[in-house]
Design a protein around this motif. Structure first.
Motif, short mmCIF file in Angstrom:
data_model
loop_
_atom_site.label_atom_id
_atom_site.label_comp_id
_atom_site.label_asym_id
_atom_site.label_seq_id
_atom_site.Cartn_x
_atom_site.Cartn_y
_atom_site.Cartn_z
N MET A 117 0.81 -1.22 0.00
CA MET A 117 0.00 0.00 0.00
C MET A 117 0.85 1.27 0.00
N ASN A 118 2.08 1.20 0.49
CA ASN A 118 2.88 2.41 0.67
C ASN A 118 4.09 2.50 -0.25
N LYS A 119 4.34 1.48 -1.05
CA LYS A 119 5.52 1.49 -1.90
C LYS A 119 5.42 2.58 -2.97
N ASN A 120 6.55 3.21 -3.24
CA ASN A 120 6.64 4.16 -4.35
C ASN A 120 6.65 3.36 -5.65
N LEU A 121 5.60 3.50 -6.45
CA LEU A 121 5.43 2.68 -7.65
C LEU A 121 6.12 3.28 -8.87
N ASN A 159 -6.07 4.34 -7.69
CA ASN A 159 -5.60 3.84 -6.39
C ASN A 159 -6.52 2.77 -5.81
N LYS A 160 -7.82 2.85 -6.09
CA LYS A 160 -8.73 1.80 -5.63
C LYS A 160 -8.51 0.51 -6.40
N ASP A 161 -8.27 0.62 -7.70
CA ASP A 161 -7.93 -0.57 -8.48
C ASP A 161 -6.66 -1.22 -7.95
N TYR A 162 -5.71 -0.37 -7.56
CA TYR A 162 -4.43 -0.87 -7.05
C TYR A 162 -4.65 -1.67 -5.76
N VAL A 163 -5.47 -1.16 -4.87
CA VAL A 163 -5.75 -1.88 -3.62
C VAL A 163 -6.39 -3.23 -3.92
N ASN A 164 -7.27 -3.26 -4.92
CA ASN A 164 -7.95 -4.52 -5.27
C ASN A 164 -7.00 -5.59 -5.78
N TYR A 193 -4.45 -6.60 -4.41
CA TYR A 193 -3.87 -7.34 -3.28
C TYR A 193 -4.96 -7.78 -2.30
N GLU A 194 -6.15 -8.03 -2.85
CA GLU A 194 -7.27 -8.45 -2.01
C GLU A 194 -6.97 -9.79 -1.35
N SER A 195 -6.31 -10.70 -2.07
CA SER A 195 -5.99 -12.01 -1.49
C SER A 195 -5.07 -11.86 -0.29
N GLU A 196 -4.04 -11.02 -0.40
CA GLU A 196 -3.12 -10.83 0.72
C GLU A 196 -3.83 -10.16 1.89
N LYS A 197 -4.73 -9.23 1.58
CA LYS A 197 -5.49 -8.55 2.64
C LYS A 197 -6.35 -9.54 3.40
N ARG A 198 -7.06 -10.39 2.66
CA ARG A 198 -7.92 -11.38 3.32
C ARG A 198 -7.08 -12.41 4.07
N MET A 199 -5.96 -12.80 3.49
CA MET A 199 -5.09 -13.76 4.17
C MET A 199 -4.61 -13.18 5.50
N GLY A 200 -4.24 -11.91 5.50
CA GLY A 200 -3.80 -11.27 6.73
C GLY A 200 -4.89 -11.25 7.78
N ALA A 201 -6.15 -10.97 7.35
CA ALA A 201 -7.25 -10.95 8.31
C ALA A 201 -7.48 -12.33 8.91
N HIS A 227 3.67 -8.57 -7.46
CA HIS A 227 4.06 -9.98 -7.53
C HIS A 227 5.12 -10.17 -8.61
N GLU A 228 5.09 -9.28 -9.61
CA GLU A 228 5.95 -9.43 -10.79
C GLU A 228 7.05 -8.38 -10.78
N LYS A 229 8.20 -8.74 -11.33
CA LYS A 229 9.26 -7.75 -11.48
C LYS A 229 8.92 -6.81 -12.63
#
Length: 786
Positions: free
Chosen positions: A448-452, A647-652, A654-662, A594-596
């Motif tokens: 969420m905070n990385k400089n893209l 930015n909302k598309d960007y958050v989406n 990583y939905e899997s990682e967000k749910r995994m964290g929860a 996930h990708e370089k």
């Protein structure tokens, strides 16, 4: 006999309330966690398996070795290929092609005007995928070029309570389509998400690049019952090596039932996909570990109470009970605990399931209709009861009655060492789960905070619709007249959804024997400025340079691939469009983290303006959105305004990682609580066992802190041992998980220490409460009978 076992077990349960409460609570919590996880796992593994003939349904996947050594993986293929393969290989009985539209399209009926994404399929689609058809004939529904099939809820959105079959739906205010079928709404456990199906024949009429040179389409096959997918995949790959029109030479068939869990593709049906099976495997292990922790509690407390039950077992054996009957008695007690925990867990899961569904984004159910699942959980409870009770039953039934009744019985050190080992294992597992929670949380925060490399905030995009392309210059100039708007541009792709991989590139010094494919953004002027990209060398595109329509900007990865020294000004070409490299832009993340970062070419071409980007100045969001909507309606009447924030598309992404964290958060807390319950039980028993010793020590002047240290020092040592064991194992497992991401966090030393401190603090609080209660007790109470 069984009734007697259960009666005695019930009496023991009521007699030893603390022991019973701790065990039932631990088993209940472990069953709640495991039931929720197993419901989620069963749903993940059920995708597309509900369809008749799902075992014979496959899709075509290809791998291409790119010039930079990257393996490009895609489920798209040329339009003629599925039909050609059916004619060539008898083991393919049917095929269908699927192609979702790039963007949402405007569909209308009377006053109802909505954006939906149509999916183009062959008329054989329902042969390969027999989704339930509520109205219409599946065999003929898509035979005519202007027919359309809707899902039930989609039909209701357009036609309300009117009969939908036979009605005319208008596409983009121009193309009429007759409704020829109504499908049952798709279940959640399918990899398809379509709501509107159009005939694939329409793509031929629209000339959508249906030759061998365009990998735009997704081929699905129905195989013969005796077909061998591996053999067929090898045959297709061998053929591909002889076909000069195919850029890939590795093809294989993927079972449709495997798509959801085992797909990791750069281009998939709905964008890039990531393999989900590692999450399934991880949570399967988490569920088993939580059950294991609860079983350890039961074993520890049961064996710790061995001296209190020794006389009971000695008397039973003296009056004729054999070892088998004693084991049966003890196992019946553990089964009673497990059954009570099972009932409580079912009730809790029923109440918690709505909240759990919100957390994991699913619609899981558990009711009488799912009786096979209830029976499976009941079987699991029986196994847990037997597993938890097996070791205590074997140990306690081995007591010799003579020694017990003469008062010379000594349980020995073996049981103590075993209990210590179980406590160490229990807390080592808990530390690993907490470490996992922290790592997943930090990785998501990093995302969420990385400089893209581009500015994703205050940036909206509007998909191309209607006449906006023809009116683009006027639309842009009108927007730029207002202070709320910082910039406007167009692009073929979105940084969160990059799909255009082009071939036909050439530059001085390129190896002509190696086919080259690069990602390519086709953009409008001001793209680099609007996206907030940084130029490393040269300049960006400018309307002041008309030749820029044929010029190129490359990212750093592309320059590295070409091997060009001082690339600015060098010749560069794609297809027949030759120009020069005018600038080098710093690498930015135009795909998931996930990708370089891969090589990227940026060029000018207004015909590929799939998306219109508008950068809004900070603090003017609402006013700017109203302005863009007003201007859109001015230059593109007849098409509703619909926008998305980048930015909302960007958050989406990583939905899997967000749910995994929860999920990790909740179940790590479960594991810690269950482990501390067991520790509470052991300390309670130890305090009771040492009550006289504590009384004597207090008479001789021992302080409360001395008593606290006496009872807790052993467990503190065990926690330290557990911490030392968990560090290397947890580090290895989590490093393996982080390796799945091209961009990930580092793991500083404090990240390893923190889980141990959390567990130690909670354990000390658990121990302290019970020890302080005993330490403050008047010594006369424990010594008055002496």
């Amino acid at each position: 006999m069984l009734l007697n076992y259960l009666t005695v077990a019930w009496r023991n349960l009521r007699k030893n309330k603390v022991f019973s409460l701790v065990n039932i609570a631990g088993l209940t919590l472990s069953m709640i966690a495991s039931m929720l996880i197993f419901l989620w796992i069963m749903n993940e593994r059920s995708y597309d398996s509900f369809l008749p003939g799902a075992d014979r349904a496959y899709r075509l996947v290809q791998h291409q070795q790119l010039e930079n050594g990257v393996l490009f993986k895609s489920s798209a293929s040329p339009a003629p290929m599925p039909g050609f393969l059916k004619e060539r290989y008898a083991s393919i009985t049917e095929f269908t092609r699927v192609r979702p539209h790039n963007q949402k399209q405007l569909f209308s009926y009377k006053e109802t005007r909505l954006y939906d994404t149509p999916t183009y399929v062959d008329s054989t689609f329902f042969t390969v995928f027999p989704f339930p058809m509520l109205e219409g004939n599946a065999a003929t529904a898509l035979m005519e070029p202007n027919s359309v099939v809707l899902t039930k809820s989609t039909a209701e959105r357009y036609f309300g309570k009117e009969e939908a079959l036979g009605k005319i739906l208008l596409l983009n205010n121009a193309e009429p389509y007759k409704v020829t079928g109504i499908l049952e709404d798709l279940p959640a456990n399918t990899h398809f998400t379509f709501t509107i199906l159009l005939p694939f024949r329409q793509l031929y009429l629209k000339n959508w690049g249906l030759d061998w040179g365009n990998n735009f389409y997704y081929g699905y096959f129905q195989l013969a019952p005796d077909a061998d997918p591996a053999t067929l995949s090898a045959a297709i790959s061998e053929y591909a090596k002889t076909n000069d029109d195919l850029v890939a030479d590795i093809f294989f068939l993927q079972a449709v039932k495997d798509i959801h869990l085992y797909s990791e593709l750069d281009i998939d049906l709905y964008g890039a996909s990531k393999e989900r099976y590692p999450y399934v495997r991880t949570f399967w292990i988490v569920a088993l570990l939580i059950i294991f922790i609860a079983c350890i509690n039961f074993m520890n407390l049961s064996t710790a109470r061995s001296e209190k039950r020794a006389k009971e077992i000695g008397l039973r054996k003296t009056i004729g009970a054999n070892r088998g009957s004693v084991i049966g008695q003890l196992l019946s007690e553990s089964l009673l605990f497990a059954m009570l925990a099972y009932i409580l867990a079912l009730a809790a899961v029923y109440l918690l399931l709505p909240s759990f569904n919100n957390m994991v984004g699913k619609k899981l159910e558990l009711g009488l209709q799912q009786w096979p699942v209830l029976l499976a959980f009941l079987g699991g409870a029986v196994v847990i009861g037997l597993l938890a009770g097996s070791y205590p039953a074997v140990i306690l039934s081995s007591f010799q009655p003579i020694k017990v009744l003469k008062g010379t019985f000594n349980p020995g050190r073996g049981g103590v060492y075993f209990r210590r080992t179980l406590v160490v294992v229990q807390f080592a597992v808990t530390v690993i789960l907490i470490l996992g929670t922290l790592v997943v949380y930090r990785q998501f925060s990093y995302f969420m905070n990385k400089n893209l490399g581009y500015a994703k905030d205050q940036l909206i995009y509007v998909p191309r619709q209607g006449n906006i392309s023809q009116n683009y210059n006027a639309f842009k100039q009108e927007l730029l007249r207002h202070p709320e708007i910082a910039n406007v541009t167009t692009s073929s792709d979105i940084p969160t959804y990059t799909v255009h991989l082009w071939g036909g590139f050439d530059w001085d010094g390129r190896d002509k024997n190696i086919p080259t494919q690069l990602y390519c953004y086709t953009v409008g002027f001001d793209f680099i400025e609007t996206m907030g990209l940084t130029m490393k060398e040269g300049r960006s595109f400018s309307v002041q340079h008309p030749a820029d329509s044929f010029n190129y900007v490359l990212n750093e990865a592309a320059v590295k691939l070409t091997g060009l020294k001082d690339p600015v000004g060098k010749r560069f070409k794609v297809g027949d469009d030759q120009g020069a490299i005018i600038g080098i832009v710093k690498d930015f993340n135009f795909k998931s983290l996930h990708e370089k970062i891969e090589p990227l070419v940026i060029r000018i071409n207004p015909w590929w303006d799939n998306y219109h980007f508008v950068r809004i100045k900070g603090g003017h969001t609402e006013a700017a959105l109203q302005l863009v909507e007003k201007t859109w309606k001015q230059f593109n009447p007849g098409y509703p305004f619909a926008y998305n924030f980048v930015n909302k598309d960007y958050v989406n992404l990583y939905e899997s990682e967000k749910r995994m964290g929860a999920i990790f958060n909740y179940f790590s807390a479960f594991a810690l609580f269950i482990a501390c319950l067991g520790l509470f039980g052991l300390i309670s028993f130890l305090a009771e066992k040492k009550s006289k010793e504590i009384g004597i020590r207090k008479v001789h002047g021992a302080s409360v802190s001395n008593i606290l240290l006496l009872l807790s020092k052993e467990y503190i040592r065990l926690l330290l041992v557990a911490f030392c064991i968990s560090l290397p194992l947890g580090s290895y497992l989590l490093q393996q998980w982080l390796a799945r991401f091209a961009f990930h966090i580092s793991m500083p030393w404090w990240l390893y220490v923190l889980p141990g401190l959390i567990v130690l603090l909670v354990a000390l609080l658990t121990v302290s409460g019970q020890v302080l209660k005993v330490a403050r007790q008047n010594p006369v109470t424990s010594l008055k009978v002496e």
